[in-house]
Design a protein around this motif. Structure first.
Motif, PDB file in Angstrom:
ATOM      1  N   ILE A  25       5.806   8.239   4.484  1.00 14.17           N
ATOM      2  CA  ILE A  25       4.635   8.681   3.721  1.00 14.17           C
ATOM      3  C   ILE A  25       4.458  10.183   3.847  1.00 14.17           C
ATOM      4  CG2 ILE A  25       2.151   8.426   3.401  1.00 14.17           C
ATOM      5  CD1 ILE A  25       3.779   5.874   2.825  1.00 14.17           C
ATOM      6  N   PHE A  30      -0.173  13.036  -2.329  1.00 11.48           N
ATOM      7  CA  PHE A  30      -1.513  12.698  -2.815  1.00 11.48           C
ATOM      8  C   PHE A  30      -2.260  14.001  -3.089  1.00 11.48           C
ATOM      9  CE2 PHE A  30       0.098   9.348  -0.162  1.00 11.48           C
ATOM     10  CZ  PHE A  30      -0.188   8.194  -0.883  1.00 11.48           C
ATOM     11  N   LEU A  36      -7.108  10.110  -0.722  1.00 11.73           N
ATOM     12  CA  LEU A  36      -6.574   9.227  -1.757  1.00 11.73           C
ATOM     13  C   LEU A  36      -7.255   9.448  -3.099  1.00 11.73           C
ATOM     14  CD1 LEU A  36      -6.264   5.826   0.169  1.00 11.73           C
ATOM     15  CD2 LEU A  36      -4.503   7.574  -0.203  1.00 11.73           C
ATOM     16  N   SER A  62      -6.155  15.818  -1.200  1.00  7.65           N
ATOM     17  CA  SER A  62      -6.331  16.209   0.198  1.00  7.65           C
ATOM     18  C   SER A  62      -7.480  17.207   0.322  1.00  7.65           C
ATOM     19  CB  SER A  62      -5.046  16.826   0.751  1.00  7.65           C
ATOM     20  OG  SER A  62      -4.705  17.985   0.020  1.00  7.65           O
ATOM     21  N   LEU A  94      -2.999   1.988  -5.903  1.00  6.51           N
ATOM     22  CA  LEU A  94      -2.549   2.254  -4.541  1.00  6.51           C
ATOM     23  C   LEU A  94      -2.170   0.977  -3.800  1.00  6.51           C
ATOM     24  CD1 LEU A  94      -5.198   4.958  -3.655  1.00  6.51           C
ATOM     25  CD2 LEU A  94      -2.722   5.329  -3.600  1.00  6.51           C
ATOM     26  N   CYS A 113       0.830  -1.211   0.000  1.00 10.47           N
ATOM     27  CA  CYS A 113       0.000   0.000   0.000  1.00 10.47           C
ATOM     28  C   CYS A 113       0.865   1.262   0.000  1.00 10.47           C
ATOM     29  CB  CYS A 113      -0.923   0.000   1.211  1.00 10.47           C
ATOM     30  SG  CYS A 113      -1.812  -1.554   1.456  1.00 10.47           S
ATOM     31  N   GLU A 137     -10.396   2.308   2.135  1.00 12.37           N
ATOM     32  CA  GLU A 137      -9.324   3.188   1.648  1.00 12.37           C
ATOM     33  C   GLU A 137      -9.824   4.031   0.477  1.00 12.37           C
ATOM     34  OE1 GLU A 137      -7.526   2.877   3.997  1.00 12.37           O
ATOM     35  OE2 GLU A 137      -7.067   0.800   4.462  1.00 12.37           O
ATOM     36  N   ILE A 189      -5.700  11.137   5.277  1.00 13.60           N
ATOM     37  CA  ILE A 189      -4.309  10.724   5.168  1.00 13.60           C
ATOM     38  C   ILE A 189      -3.420  11.737   5.886  1.00 13.60           C
ATOM     39  CG2 ILE A 189      -3.910  11.847   2.918  1.00 13.60           C
ATOM     40  CD1 ILE A 189      -2.141   9.337   2.288  1.00 13.60           C
ATOM     41  N   TYR A 249       0.238   4.336   0.705  1.00 14.28           N
ATOM     42  CA  TYR A 249      -0.091   5.387   1.664  1.00 14.28           C
ATOM     43  C   TYR A 249       0.214   4.962   3.103  1.00 14.28           C
ATOM     44  CZ  TYR A 249      -3.927   2.162   1.768  1.00 14.28           C
ATOM     45  OH  TYR A 249      -4.643   0.988   1.822  1.00 14.28           O
ATOM     46  N   CYS A 250       0.738   3.745   3.287  1.00 13.45           N
ATOM     47  CA  CYS A 250       0.923   3.190   4.633  1.00 13.45           C
ATOM     48  C   CYS A 250       2.376   2.793   4.850  1.00 13.45           C
ATOM     49  CB  CYS A 250       0.011   1.972   4.830  1.00 13.45           C
ATOM     50  SG  CYS A 250       0.236   1.155   6.438  1.00 13.45           S
ATOM     51  N   PRO A 279       1.849  13.051   2.959  1.00 10.00           N
ATOM     52  CA  PRO A 279       0.482  13.254   2.477  1.00 10.00           C
ATOM     53  C   PRO A 279       0.390  14.218   1.302  1.00 10.00           C
ATOM     54  CG  PRO A 279       0.802  14.302   4.615  1.00 10.00           C
ATOM     55  CD  PRO A 279       2.013  13.468   4.357  1.00 10.00           C
TER      56      PRO A 279
END
Length: 474
Positions: free
Chosen positions: A285, A290, A246, A293, A211, A100, A201, A279, A102-103, A287
């Protein structure tokens, strides 16, 4: 083709239907006559469908947005009163085979320390949480069939329930782990879990697959259809959520409500909870990488519109958000918050340093106040902190809970139980200034219990708690 009763992910979450809805909402965002019609329907407090709610979310008329916020606050109070349920996350393991993007637990992250707690370490964490005053946990673990098999999760749940330290006890364990099989959901149900939580997600299939480029989570259908398997396995309380930021928030909002309507259409029970994480910065990561937001103002609007559309659901906001954001969100629909949270494996046990613990954190915590500070803050803002787990333990789950909640009768149990569990907290864990405020809150709120018999019984239980007895409930 969109079909809310289908068990196929791409039919109950239809990309074509979502885009049609978003176009309709954009075309009508200034249609005062339609917006008023939707708001009038919403005032009946029976919810809205995804199409109606999407129009409200798109609306950019200030006066109408003010009405939306006021109505969200009213609906939250009509269903849940001024109670706010407290819980804490407990991270068992950050081993994960997924990729993933975003993690920070993604398998390619080689510099985050990997850790899986032993049962003895879990015991120390649970005692630390009990000593804070917590009664309800949400356990978390990365997806790794070798390091984190279901047997490990089940053993951990058994350990958590077995521990009683002084007057502390964890009375309900909610579970947030990867999508699994019907047979495994049956085992979780038999273990006595509360709510099964799984964040989508993103509902946008193409984005979802990008993702989640590798690992079992890459399978969009398997993940999206998990709640149906959970319910088939006997778990009748499930919790939804997306990670806002996301994808386009209006897309996610519409799809989230579609999922809620799907559960209602197929199982007769909508989501027990809906979470609204955004996020945030974490280990490797950023944010800002992405581009979807959302501002605080849009975030508040999302919360208000979810509350209006799904009035019966519990709404959760975590310590990802700041004190200021959480404070405003409480007046727009939020009914559950985490407190004193650690998002690292072994973060509560003081035998390791905070720096060492935070090296394994899933995301940065914005609200770093202690549980006692949060309890005091809630009461200063006229909320009643609640550690109640009675509905789970009395069998008021699934359609039984929903029937009582939709009839706005849940407060007949929840309000007395909130006062009882708050009294336990004040007696066992609170600082003196928190106690002083809390006793005044209990005295005042007792008078708001309309049923004389229930009020007297609650007062009796509170006296018994002062004498040393615990765990009373309606």
């Amino acid at each position: 083709m969109y079909n809310p009763k289908s068990l196929k992910a791409e039919e109950f979450i239809s990309d074509e239907e979502i885009n049609t809805t978003l176009k309709y909402a954009e075309e009508n965002k200034n249609n005062v006559e339609l917006i008023d019609k939707i708001l009038n329907k919403a005032r009946e407090e029976k919810g809205l469908d995804y199409k109606e709610a999407s129009v409200l979310l798109a609306c950019d008329i200030k006066e109408k947005n003010d009405e939306i916020f006021e109505l969200a606050n009213k609906i939250k109070n009509d269903f849940y009163g001024n109670r706010i349920v407290l819980f804490a996350p407990l991270y068992l393991s950050n081993y994960c085979v997924n990729g993933c993007l975003y993690c920070p637990y993604h398998y390619q992250n080689k510099h985050i320390p990997r850790k899986k707690m032993t049962q003895e370490e879990i015991k120390r964490e649970v005692i630390a949480l009990q000593d804070m005053g917590h009664k309800r946990l949400a356990i978390e673990a990365g997806e790794d069939p070798v390091n984190n098999p279901l047997e490990y999760i089940l053993d951990s749940i058994k350990t958590i329930y077995s521990i009683q330290h002084k007057n502390g006890a964890i009375r309900r364990v909610n579970v947030n782990i990867a999508a699994t099989t019907v047979e495994n959901y049956k085992k979780l149900h038999e273990a006595g879990i509360g709510t099964y939580i799984l964040f989508q997600e993103t509902y946008h299939k193409e984005s979802y697959e990008k993702l989640h480029p590798t690992g079992p989570k890459h399978n969009y259908a398997w993940h999206t259809e998990a709640m149906d398997r959970a319910m088939e396995g006997g778990i009748d309380d499930v919790g939804l959520g997306v990670l806002f930021g996301l994808e386009r928030y209006k897309y996610e909002f519409t799809a989230l409500l579609m999922h809620a309507q799907h559960l209602e259409a197929v199982h007769g029970v909508g989501p027990h909870t809906i979470s609204v994480p955004r996020i945030k910065k974490a280990d490797d990561i950023d944010p800002n990488a992405f581009d979807n937001s959302i501002s605080d103002e849009i975030f508040y609007k999302i919360i208000a519109c979810i509350r209006i559309a799904v009035p019966y659901t519990g709404m959760i906001i975590s310590t990802r958000e700041s004190k200021e954001v959480r404070e405003k969100a409480l007046n727009l629909g939020i009914s559950q918050i985490s407190g004193g949270s650690k998002t690292s494996v072994g973060g509560y046990d003081k035998s390791i340093s905070d720096e060492e613990a935070e090296e394994s954190a899933q995301f940065d915590v914005s609200d770093r106040r202690t549980l006692d500070e949060i309890i005091k803050w809630l009461m200063e803002n006229n909320f009643v902190p609640s550690f109640c787990t009675a509905c789970y333990r009395e069998g008021r789950t699934g359609d039984r809970f929903m029937q009582i909640c939709k009839e706005k009768q849940i407060s007949n149990c929840c309000h007395p139980n909130a006062l009882i569990t708050l009294k336990e907290y004040l007696e066992d864990y609170a600082k003196n200034d928190t106690k002083e405020i809390g006793h005044k809150i209990i005295e005042k709120e007792l008078q708001n219990i309309e049923n004389e018999t229930v009020r007297q019984k609650t007062a009796t239980y509170i006296k018994e708690i002062e004498k040393g007895d615990r765990d009373f409930r309606f």
